[in-house]
Design a protein around this motif. Structure first.
Motif, PDB file in Angstrom:
ATOM      1  N   ALA A  56       0.826  -1.122  -0.040  1.00  0.00           N
ATOM      2  CA  ALA A  56       0.033   0.243  -0.024  1.00  0.00           C
ATOM      3  C   ALA A  56       0.969   1.324  -0.090  1.00  0.00           C
ATOM      4  N   PRO A  57       2.010   1.355   0.881  1.00  0.00           N
ATOM      5  CA  PRO A  57       2.462   2.741   0.617  1.00  0.00           C
ATOM      6  C   PRO A  57       3.402   2.826  -0.448  1.00  0.00           C
ATOM      7  N   PHE A  58       3.759   1.901  -1.556  1.00  0.00           N
ATOM      8  CA  PHE A  58       4.282   2.323  -2.729  1.00  0.00           C
ATOM      9  C   PHE A  58       3.477   2.512  -4.041  1.00  0.00           C
ATOM     10  N   PHE A  59       1.985   2.414  -3.660  1.00  0.00           N
ATOM     11  CA  PHE A  59       1.243   2.538  -4.899  1.00  0.00           C
ATOM     12  C   PHE A  59       1.350   4.156  -5.216  1.00  0.00           C
ATOM     13  N   ASP A  60       1.201   4.353  -6.315  1.00  0.00           N
ATOM     14  CA  ASP A  60       1.115   5.863  -6.888  1.00  0.00           C
ATOM     15  C   ASP A  60       0.731   5.719  -8.467  1.00  0.00           C
ATOM     16  N   GLU A  61       0.742   6.591  -9.131  1.00  0.00           N
ATOM     17  CA  GLU A  61       0.199   6.883 -10.624  1.00  0.00           C
ATOM     18  C   GLU A  61       1.226   5.998 -11.558  1.00  0.00           C
ATOM     19  N   ALA A  62       2.434   5.899 -11.146  1.00  0.00           N
ATOM     20  CA  ALA A  62       3.121   4.873 -12.014  1.00  0.00           C
ATOM     21  C   ALA A  62       2.863   3.573 -12.274  1.00  0.00           C
ATOM     22  N   LEU A  63       2.479   2.924 -10.765  1.00  0.00           N
ATOM     23  CA  LEU A  63       2.064   1.616 -10.427  1.00  0.00           C
ATOM     24  C   LEU A  63       0.626   1.673 -11.193  1.00  0.00           C
TER      25      LEU A  63
ATOM     26  N   ASP B 159       5.745 -19.270 -18.558  1.00  0.00           N
ATOM     27  CA  ASP B 159       6.323 -18.790 -19.886  1.00  0.00           C
ATOM     28  C   ASP B 159       7.026 -17.575 -19.737  1.00  0.00           C
ATOM     29  N   GLU B 160       6.422 -16.988 -18.663  1.00  0.00           N
ATOM     30  CA  GLU B 160       7.026 -15.286 -18.249  1.00  0.00           C
ATOM     31  C   GLU B 160       6.776 -15.059 -16.842  1.00  0.00           C
ATOM     32  N   PHE B 161       7.585 -14.295 -16.255  1.00  0.00           N
ATOM     33  CA  PHE B 161       7.457 -13.927 -14.923  1.00  0.00           C
ATOM     34  C   PHE B 161       7.466 -12.420 -14.918  1.00  0.00           C
ATOM     35  N   ARG B 162       6.373 -11.659 -14.530  1.00  0.00           N
ATOM     36  CA  ARG B 162       6.448 -10.422 -14.442  1.00  0.00           C
ATOM     37  C   ARG B 162       6.534  -9.985 -12.792  1.00  0.00           C
ATOM     38  N   ILE B 163       7.513  -9.677 -12.645  1.00  0.00           N
ATOM     39  CA  ILE B 163       7.811  -9.566 -10.771  1.00  0.00           C
ATOM     40  C   ILE B 163       8.245  -8.250 -10.456  1.00  0.00           C
ATOM     41  N   TRP B 164       7.151  -7.781  -9.668  1.00  0.00           N
ATOM     42  CA  TRP B 164       7.328  -6.283  -9.240  1.00  0.00           C
ATOM     43  C   TRP B 164       8.029  -6.287  -7.749  1.00  0.00           C
ATOM     44  N   ILE B 165       9.138  -5.986  -7.967  1.00  0.00           N
ATOM     45  CA  ILE B 165       9.959  -6.050  -6.641  1.00  0.00           C
ATOM     46  C   ILE B 165       9.847  -4.787  -5.949  1.00  0.00           C
ATOM     47  N   PHE B 166       9.448  -4.964  -4.649  1.00  0.00           N
ATOM     48  CA  PHE B 166       9.329  -3.720  -3.581  1.00  0.00           C
ATOM     49  C   PHE B 166      10.136  -3.653  -2.931  1.00  0.00           C
ATOM     50  N   PRO B 167      10.843  -2.316  -2.398  1.00  0.00           N
ATOM     51  CA  PRO B 167      11.905  -2.189  -1.539  1.00  0.00           C
ATOM     52  C   PRO B 167      11.625  -2.117  -0.121  1.00  0.00           C
ATOM     53  N   LEU B 168      11.272  -3.534   0.266  1.00  0.00           N
ATOM     54  CA  LEU B 168      11.183  -3.857   2.041  1.00  0.00           C
ATOM     55  C   LEU B 168      11.670  -5.208   1.976  1.00  0.00           C
ATOM     56  N   VAL B 169      11.884  -5.618   3.429  1.00  0.00           N
ATOM     57  CA  VAL B 169      12.246  -6.851   3.644  1.00  0.00           C
ATOM     58  C   VAL B 169      11.148  -7.325   4.868  1.00  0.00           C
ATOM     59  N   LEU B 170      10.529  -8.324   4.643  1.00  0.00           N
ATOM     60  CA  LEU B 170       9.589  -9.034   5.931  1.00  0.00           C
ATOM     61  C   LEU B 170      10.047 -10.168   6.548  1.00  0.00           C
ATOM     62  N   GLY B 171      10.963 -10.965   6.069  1.00  0.00           N
ATOM     63  CA  GLY B 171      11.572 -12.023   6.939  1.00  0.00           C
ATOM     64  C   GLY B 171      10.781 -13.268   6.804  1.00  0.00           C
ATOM     65  N   GLN B 172       9.664 -13.238   6.783  1.00  0.00           N
ATOM     66  CA  GLN B 172       8.843 -14.590   6.923  1.00  0.00           C
ATOM     67  C   GLN B 172       7.437 -14.327   5.676  1.00  0.00           C
TER      68      GLN B 172
END
Length: 237
Positions: free
Chosen positions: A37-44, A145-158
């Protein structure tokens, strides 16, 4: 042949569980739901709009289907709702008997064989959202056949991961990478097959290196490498 495209939001440590909200999937005691949620903006929003503007069908695990079916038919005139409601939805399930969401079809029995049959004819791509357990099956059978992976800049650990322990080692080719202002990377990969045998180590190791390997083998045999891990003790590694 139809393409299977996995569209997945992950953290830097690979967690994909419950990105949208805490009640999506709290299994295993997961308490960090809603982390995108904190990362959603017009670009996403724009990137999502690009995905929703194409024709596609949905391939979902049972739990993700239930999450989506309890939400998207009820949000009104929303771009994602319009696209998801329009799409034909294929659900891997042996337990659900009734489906209130329009255009839903169950796939029962052997999931791998069912999906291979679904892929065989021409047609729109099959988008996989969420569905972490289904993804492990698809990855193990080389059906993505294809991975579209959106990588968010945080770590959760579990939490549940896109690539869990036990998936076969495979290479991926980066097809596209796009950063957005809040630090999310929108990466697209395609499978590149099994990993080749390779090493940066010289063919003729030094005597010191051979001694190090013998010591390591002895330590592993005694099981001491795992002693004290994550307990605050000093680990000599």
């Amino acid at each position: 042949m139809r393409q299977v495209i996995a569209i997945t939001h992950v953290t830097l440590d690979g967690i994909m569980q419950s990105p949208g909200g805490p009640e999506e999937d709290p299994s295993g005691g997961f308490r960090q739901g809603g982390w995108i949620a904190p990362f959603f903006d017009e670009a996403l929003d724009e990137a999502l709009g690009e995905i929703m503007s194409d024709d596609f069908d949905l391939l979902l695990g049972r739990r993700t289907y239930e999450i989506f079916a309890a939400y998207w038919p009820y949000v009104g005139d929303h771009p994602i709702a319009r696209a998801f409601n329009k799409a034909t939805k294929y659900v891997i399930t042996n337990s659900l008997d009734s489906f209130d969401w329009v255009n839903t079809h169950p796939l029962r029995g052997d999931a791998v064989e069912e999906i291979r049959g679904l892929k065989a004819p021409d047609g729109p791509p099959l988008h996989v959202w969420g569905s972490s357990e289904l993804l492990q099956t698809l990855i193990a059978a080389d059906l993505v056949d294809e991975f579209r992976i959106w990588i968010f800049p945080l770590v959760l650990g579990q939490g549940k991961r896109l690539f869990e322990t036990g998936v076969p080692p495979r290479g991926l080719t980066l097809i596209d990478s796009r950063p957005v202002p809040k630090g999310v990377l929108l990466n697209t990969y395609r499978p590149a097959g099994p990993l080749p045998e390779a090493s940066l180590v010289p063919d003729t190791p030094s005597e010191a290196e051979l001694a190090r390997r013998r010591k390591l083998a002895a330590e592993e045999g005694q099981g001491i490498n795992n002693a004290g891990r994550h307990t605050g003790q000093i680990i000599e590694r």
